[in-house]
Every structure is written in structure tokens, then in C-alpha cells.
Design a protein around this motif. Structure first.
Motif, PDB file in Angstrom:
ATOM      1  N   MET A   1       0.834  -1.213   0.000  1.00 28.40           N
ATOM      2  CA  MET A   1       0.000   0.000   0.000  1.00 28.40           C
ATOM      3  C   MET A   1       0.866   1.260   0.000  1.00 28.40           C
ATOM      4  O   MET A   1       1.847   1.323   0.730  1.00 28.40           O
ATOM      5  N   THR A   4       1.392   7.653   2.545  1.00 30.19           N
ATOM      6  CA  THR A   4       1.112   9.074   2.340  1.00 30.19           C
ATOM      7  C   THR A   4       2.291   9.880   2.899  1.00 30.19           C
ATOM      8  O   THR A   4       3.183   9.324   3.545  1.00 30.19           O
ATOM      9  N   LYS A   5       2.223  11.201   2.676  1.00 29.45           N
ATOM     10  CA  LYS A   5       3.299  12.080   3.145  1.00 29.45           C
ATOM     11  C   LYS A   5       3.464  11.970   4.674  1.00 29.45           C
ATOM     12  O   LYS A   5       4.577  11.852   5.177  1.00 29.45           O
ATOM     13  N   ASP A   7       2.606   9.485   6.542  1.00 30.13           N
ATOM     14  CA  ASP A   7       3.119   8.148   6.888  1.00 30.13           C
ATOM     15  C   ASP A   7       4.641   8.145   6.828  1.00 30.13           C
ATOM     16  O   ASP A   7       5.308   7.595   7.715  1.00 30.13           O
ATOM     17  N   GLY A  88     -10.437   3.732   9.265  1.00 31.73           N
ATOM     18  CA  GLY A  88     -10.252   2.948   8.048  1.00 31.73           C
ATOM     19  C   GLY A  88     -10.017   3.801   6.824  1.00 31.73           C
ATOM     20  O   GLY A  88     -10.438   3.450   5.720  1.00 31.73           O
ATOM     21  N   LEU A  89      -9.339   4.920   7.013  1.00 35.73           N
ATOM     22  CA  LEU A  89      -9.100   5.827   5.870  1.00 35.73           C
ATOM     23  C   LEU A  89      -7.893   5.402   5.033  1.00 35.73           C
ATOM     24  O   LEU A  89      -6.941   4.876   5.554  1.00 35.73           O
TER      25      LEU A  89
ATOM     26  N   GLU B  43      -2.964  17.075   4.830  1.00 35.97           N
ATOM     27  CA  GLU B  43      -3.477  16.149   3.813  1.00 35.97           C
ATOM     28  C   GLU B  43      -4.955  16.429   3.572  1.00 35.97           C
ATOM     29  O   GLU B  43      -5.739  16.523   4.522  1.00 35.97           O
ATOM     30  N   TYR B 107     -14.022   7.329   1.010  1.00 39.21           N
ATOM     31  CA  TYR B 107     -13.723   5.928   1.269  1.00 39.21           C
ATOM     32  C   TYR B 107     -13.475   5.126  -0.010  1.00 39.21           C
ATOM     33  O   TYR B 107     -12.752   4.148  -0.003  1.00 39.21           O
ATOM     34  N   LYS B 155     -10.396  -2.379   5.793  1.00 40.15           N
ATOM     35  CA  LYS B 155      -9.184  -1.817   6.407  1.00 40.15           C
ATOM     36  C   LYS B 155      -8.951  -2.435   7.789  1.00 40.15           C
ATOM     37  O   LYS B 155      -7.813  -2.670   8.176  1.00 40.15           O
TER      38      LYS B 155
END
Lengths: 89, 215
Positions: A1, A4-5, A7, A88-89, B43, B107, B155
Motif C-alpha cells: 500500500m 502518504t506524506k 506516513d 479505516g481511511l 493532507e 472511502y 481496512k
């Protein structure tokens, strides 16, 4: 996966913290799973924000060190990461 | 014995109004902490999340306003207040559908412009049709939150933790709540049960987010 920035920033600071708050660039690159360009880009941002600072050891070799502000920022990033995982994004 | 007739100003409405106020607080908490997450990371997805929950919160305020105009004119059929009731109720539906629609887009991680335009048009058409058809509105919202629940479960299976489980339950409860409310014609108890599950769902999600940011 794809990370992101935030992360990537989290991973960089996490690696530094786990290594007593400092680390040499090549090791950081390897441990945080970054390309050289990525590391340059993100470290530059972190230094500008005063989250990480660049220092030299007795042999004149460069290493990165986390600042007090860096620890605070890491805690904030950790909360965002927890929220991201929870929703859960 | 509580009279559970929909829009009965003397009985059930007061209970529903207090539940809506709780929902407003719960949704506002999620919106504010999402905005805080945006401020930390910059973000866009957190800004979208915050806007989606804020839109849902405004929809609840519009619903409360619509009830105010209903109550005010309860004994005066044909008064101008009834038009205001319908106007605010219509705006409530539009805001709610668009707020939840934004969550679906977030989502689904959809970025294709044509798909986005198609979804926005679909949401607008459903909003228009929903004003006259509460079953369609509730059913559609049930599908929307059902989709979000499936995405959250997906997720959750990757990084299992207690918070993710609680939000999964939260979104699941909201989905079930909408399906229950769609059956209100069979019994008003379906509507009441739906409203209670709905608030439980939102409160559960807000508690999780609040606890994370207040460790």
C-alpha cells in the motif's frame, strides 16, 4: 500500500526515536525504506520545521538528530495515524 | 404511553429533538478532530472528512429548524410556517445526502473526474426525489453507510485494533438504522429503533476519535 506524506514523516521520526533520537543518513534511508531523493525532500522539510537537526560527529560525519519539538510533533502524528487506522481511511 | 406518530409535536418529537442535539455534538467532535488532523498533516483527505461531518452536522441543525417551524404551526394548517418546514426539511435531506456522499467518495478513493460528476448528479437527483419519499432517502442512506462499513471492515482486517472495531460497529449501526427507518410505514417503532441506533453509531465514532486525541 502506498504511503502518504504523513506516513513517511511518521516513519522517519519513528526510526530516529527508536535509535535514541539520532541516526546517520544512509542508515535512516535504509531503515525508513526511502529513496535518496525522498529522504532529501522529507529531511529538508523536517529541518525547516525544526523537527530534525543536522549535526556532525567527532569524525566530521553527518547525522540527523530529533529535536524537542520533534517529539511533540511525533505524538501528534501518532494520534493522526491512530485516527486514520480507526476510521479505516 | 408515548405516542410514536411521526411529526407528532406533543410526544415523540421532543424525544427525537433531544437525540438530534446529541448527534450534533457527536458529529461536531469528529469534524473538529478531523480538522486538527488536517492542520497537523496538511493532507486533503482529513479536510474532506471534516467537511463531510460538518455538512452532516448542518443537516441536523436544518432538521431541528424544520421541526421548529412544524411545532410553531402545528395548530395552524396552511400557514406559511409549513412551507418553511418543507424548505428546511428539503435542505436537511440535501445536506445529509451530500455529507454522506462526500464520505463515500473519500472511502472509495475515487479521483476520476467523470465518476465524481456522475456521483454528484446521482446524489442531487436522489435528494430531489427524497423530499417526497422518505423510504427512498433512508434506503439510499442505508446503502451509502453500508458501503462505508464494508470499506472500514476491509481496512480493519488489515490492521486489527479495538478502535477500528468500534468505528466499524459505529458505521454498521448507522447503516442498519437507516434501513430500519425506511420501514417506518410498518411500525413507528422501526423509526424509533432506527433513530436510537443512529445516535449510538455517531456517538461510538465520536468517542473513538475523542479518546485518540485525548490520550
Amino acid at each position: 500500500m502506498r504511503r502518504t506524506k504523513s506516513d513517511i514523516l511518521y516513519d522517519i521520526i519513528d526510526v530516529l526515536i527508536k535509535n535514541n533520537g539520532k541516526m546517520k543518513p544512509t542508515r535512516l534511508l535504509y531503515k525508513a525504506n526511502l529513496s535518496y531523493t525522498q529522504m532529501q525532500e522529507y529531511i529538508k522539510q523536517l529541518i525547516e520545521k525544526n523537527i530534525v537537526e543536522e549535526e556532525e560527529d567527532k569524525k566530521g560525519k553527518k547525522f540527523y538528530k530529533i529535536t524537542e519539538k520533534g517529539y511533540v510533533y511525533f505524538n501528534e502524528l501518532k494520534k493522526v495515524k491512530d485516527m486514520k487506522n480507526a476510521l479505516g481511511l | 404511553m408515548i405516542n410514536l406518530n411521526l411529526y407528532d409535536p406533543s410526544n415523540y418529537l421532543a424525544l427525537e429533538l433531544s437525540l438530534i442535539f446529541l448527534k450534533i455534538v457527536a458529529v461536531l467532535i469528529v469534524s473538529l478532530f478531523s480538522y486538527k488532523a488536517y492542520n497537523i498533516t496538511k493532507e486533503k483527505k482529513y479536510l474532506a472528512l471534516s467537511t463531510a461531518f460538518l455538512t452532516i452536522m448542518f443537516s441536523f441543525i436544518l432538521k431541528v429548524s424544520s421541526y421548529y417551524f412544524f411545532l410553531k404551526n402545528a395548530l395552524c394548517l396552511g400557514c406559511i410556517g409549513y412551507e418553511l418546514f418543507y424548505l428546511f426539511y428539503f435542505l436537511y435531506i440535501i445536506f445529509y445526502i451530500f455529507g454522506s456522499g462526500m464520505l463515500v467518495l473519500l472511502y472509495s478513493e475515487q479521483e476520476d473526474n467523470i465518476t465524481l460528476i456522475f456521483l454528484a448528479t446521482l446524489l442531487f437527483l436522489v435528494s430531489l426525489m427524497s423530499i417526497k419519499n422518505f423510504i427512498l432517502f433512508s434506503g439510499f442512506e442505508g446503502i451509502i453507510f453500508g458501503f462505508i462499513t464494508l470499506k472500514v471492515i476491509e481496512k480493519y482486517n488489515r490492521n486489527k485494533n479495538k478502535n477500528a472495531m468500534l468505528t466499524t460497529i459505529g458505521f454498521g449501526l448507522i447503516a442498519i438504522a437507516h434501513f430500519l427507518k425506511a420501514n417506518y410505514i410498518y411500525s413507528p417503532y422501526f423509526y424509533l429503533a432506527g433513530e436510537l441506533l443512529n445516535i449510538l453509531g455517531y456517538i461510538l465514532i465520536s468517542i473513538v476519535v475523542f479518546r485518540i486525541f485525548n490520550k
